[in-house]
Design a protein around this motif. Structure first.
Motif, mmCIF file in Angstrom:
data_model
loop_
_atom_site.group_PDB
_atom_site.id
_atom_site.type_symbol
_atom_site.label_atom_id
_atom_site.label_comp_id
_atom_site.label_asym_id
_atom_site.label_seq_id
_atom_site.Cartn_x
_atom_site.Cartn_y
_atom_site.Cartn_z
ATOM 1 N N GLU A 8 15.522 6.582 -5.395
ATOM 2 C CA GLU A 8 15.267 5.845 -6.631
ATOM 3 C C GLU A 8 15.918 4.468 -6.624
ATOM 4 O OE1 GLU A 8 16.086 6.455 -11.363
ATOM 5 O OE2 GLU A 8 15.626 8.237 -10.178
ATOM 6 N N ALA A 9 17.124 4.374 -6.086
ATOM 7 C CA ALA A 9 17.815 3.083 -6.052
ATOM 8 C C ALA A 9 17.067 2.082 -5.173
ATOM 9 C CB ALA A 9 19.242 3.265 -5.549
ATOM 10 N N PHE A 10 16.552 2.529 -4.029
ATOM 11 C CA PHE A 10 15.801 1.634 -3.152
ATOM 12 C C PHE A 10 14.481 1.229 -3.805
ATOM 13 C CE2 PHE A 10 12.847 0.621 0.302
ATOM 14 C CZ PHE A 10 13.537 -0.442 0.862
ATOM 15 N N GLN A 11 13.819 2.162 -4.454
ATOM 16 C CA GLN A 11 12.573 1.831 -5.147
ATOM 17 C C GLN A 11 12.821 0.782 -6.224
ATOM 18 O OE1 GLN A 11 10.857 5.477 -6.550
ATOM 19 N NE2 GLN A 11 10.328 6.180 -4.504
ATOM 20 N N ARG A 12 13.918 0.927 -6.960
ATOM 21 C CA ARG A 12 14.263 -0.039 -8.008
ATOM 22 C C ARG A 12 14.491 -1.422 -7.387
ATOM 23 N NH1 ARG A 12 18.985 1.878 -9.900
ATOM 24 N NH2 ARG A 12 17.901 3.778 -10.413
ATOM 25 N N LYS A 13 15.169 -1.436 -6.236
ATOM 26 C CA LYS A 13 15.420 -2.701 -5.544
ATOM 27 C C LYS A 13 14.097 -3.345 -5.115
ATOM 28 C CE LYS A 13 17.714 -2.744 -1.498
ATOM 29 N NZ LYS A 13 18.822 -2.855 -0.522
ATOM 30 N N CYS A 14 13.156 -2.534 -4.663
ATOM 31 C CA CYS A 14 11.835 -3.045 -4.280
ATOM 32 C C CYS A 14 11.105 -3.619 -5.489
ATOM 33 C CB CYS A 14 11.001 -1.943 -3.633
ATOM 34 S SG CYS A 14 11.599 -1.428 -2.006
ATOM 35 N N PHE A 15 11.153 -2.912 -6.615
ATOM 36 C CA PHE A 15 10.507 -3.422 -7.827
ATOM 37 C C PHE A 15 11.149 -4.723 -8.284
ATOM 38 C CE2 PHE A 15 8.808 0.945 -8.564
ATOM 39 C CZ PHE A 15 7.474 0.579 -8.609
ATOM 40 N N ASP A 16 12.469 -4.815 -8.151
ATOM 41 C CA ASP A 16 13.136 -6.066 -8.511
ATOM 42 C C ASP A 16 12.631 -7.207 -7.632
ATOM 43 O OD1 ASP A 16 14.595 -4.737 -10.444
ATOM 44 O OD2 ASP A 16 16.444 -4.640 -9.259
ATOM 45 N N ARG A 17 12.479 -6.941 -6.333
ATOM 46 C CA ARG A 17 11.979 -7.968 -5.408
ATOM 47 C C ARG A 17 10.543 -8.331 -5.768
ATOM 48 N NH1 ARG A 17 13.196 -9.365 0.168
ATOM 49 N NH2 ARG A 17 15.339 -9.180 -0.553
ATOM 50 N N MET A 18 9.730 -7.329 -6.105
ATOM 51 C CA MET A 18 8.342 -7.597 -6.489
ATOM 52 C C MET A 18 8.295 -8.415 -7.784
ATOM 53 S SD MET A 18 6.643 -3.937 -5.448
ATOM 54 C CE MET A 18 5.313 -4.094 -6.577
ATOM 55 N N ASP A 68 0.837 -1.192 0.000
ATOM 56 C CA ASP A 68 0.000 0.000 0.000
ATOM 57 C C ASP A 68 0.876 1.246 0.000
ATOM 58 O OD1 ASP A 68 -1.899 1.955 0.284
ATOM 59 O OD2 ASP A 68 -2.720 1.205 2.159
ATOM 60 N N GLU A 69 1.122 1.791 -1.185
ATOM 61 C CA GLU A 69 1.893 3.033 -1.362
ATOM 62 C C GLU A 69 3.271 2.997 -0.706
ATOM 63 O OE1 GLU A 69 1.033 5.374 -3.380
ATOM 64 O OE2 GLU A 69 -1.113 5.497 -3.423
ATOM 65 N N VAL A 70 3.766 1.814 -0.382
ATOM 66 C CA VAL A 70 5.032 1.719 0.332
ATOM 67 C C VAL A 70 6.198 2.258 -0.504
ATOM 68 C CG1 VAL A 70 5.683 -0.624 -0.341
ATOM 69 C CG2 VAL A 70 6.397 0.259 1.863
ATOM 70 N N LEU A 71 6.073 2.202 -1.819
ATOM 71 C CA LEU A 71 7.192 2.621 -2.663
ATOM 72 C C LEU A 71 7.254 4.125 -2.855
ATOM 73 C CD1 LEU A 71 7.042 -0.289 -5.221
ATOM 74 C CD2 LEU A 71 8.448 -0.062 -3.192
ATOM 75 N N ALA A 72 6.382 4.844 -2.166
ATOM 76 C CA ALA A 72 6.412 6.299 -2.240
ATOM 77 C C ALA A 72 7.589 6.858 -1.441
ATOM 78 C CB ALA A 72 5.106 6.885 -1.721
ATOM 79 N N VAL A 73 8.179 6.024 -0.603
ATOM 80 C CA VAL A 73 9.321 6.474 0.196
ATOM 81 C C VAL A 73 10.594 5.863 -0.365
ATOM 82 C CG1 VAL A 73 7.945 6.723 2.281
ATOM 83 C CG2 VAL A 73 9.156 4.586 1.859
ATOM 84 N N GLY A 74 11.683 6.428 0.010
ATOM 85 C CA GLY A 74 12.966 5.890 -0.415
ATOM 86 C C GLY A 74 13.466 6.539 -1.684
#
Length: 154
Positions: free
Chosen positions: A62-72, A54-60
């Motif tokens: 760009e590099a951390f967001q990319r890492k989250c998308f990779d995990r997803m 739930d909107e968790v990727l709004a924080v962090g």
């Protein structure tokens, strides 16, 4: 998670969240961004069948967001179910095959992500046009602030 599982995954969770140096800090002293990073890392470390984000990727950054998308994407490729709640249409376009548009708690559209995004944008445009039209037709509203339509959840 059991205490044993948490202890086994503790270092990996903090490493993924990039919070290793804060391991000894109390959670109540974490910033909201730190807390969200930790929450995402914890949720994905459990290897769930269904992942709710739930909107968790709004924080962090760009590099951390990319890492989250990779995990997803790892979860997606493994056939796991991911429920992503967001107002970011670019994220929906990039990540989701299907989408559900909620308007005031009711289903507005469901199906192919691009079609649902198009419907969302069409509805938003129509609401904005109606506001502009009502402002134009009523001169006493000229110069006064009006509320922008509430964003729909997607």
């Amino acid at each position: 998670m059991s205490r044993k599982v948490i202890e086994e995954k503790f270092d990996d969770i903090f490493e993924f969240a990039e919070l290793e140096r804060f391991k000894q800090m109390k959670l109540k002293n974490f910033s909201s961004g730190m807390y969200m990073r930790l929450a995402f890392a914890t949720a994905t470390a459990t290897d769930p069948e269904i992942l709710l984000i739930d909107e968790v990727l709004a924080v962090g950054d760009e590099a951390f967001q990319r890492k989250c998308f990779d995990r997803m994407n790892e979860f997606k490729m493994a056939g796991k179910t991911i429920v992503l709640v967001t107002h970011d249409m670019e994220t929906v376009k990039k990540f989701c095959d299907n989408a559900l548009l909620l308007e005031h708690g009711r289903m507005g559209a469901i199906g192919n992500s691009q079609k649902v995004i198009d419907e969302y944008r069409k509805n938003l445009r129509e609401k904005e046009e109606a506001i502009l039209k009502s402002q134009h037709e009523s001169p006493e509203m000229a110069g006064k602030e009006t509320s922008v339509p509430e964003k729909a959840d997607l």
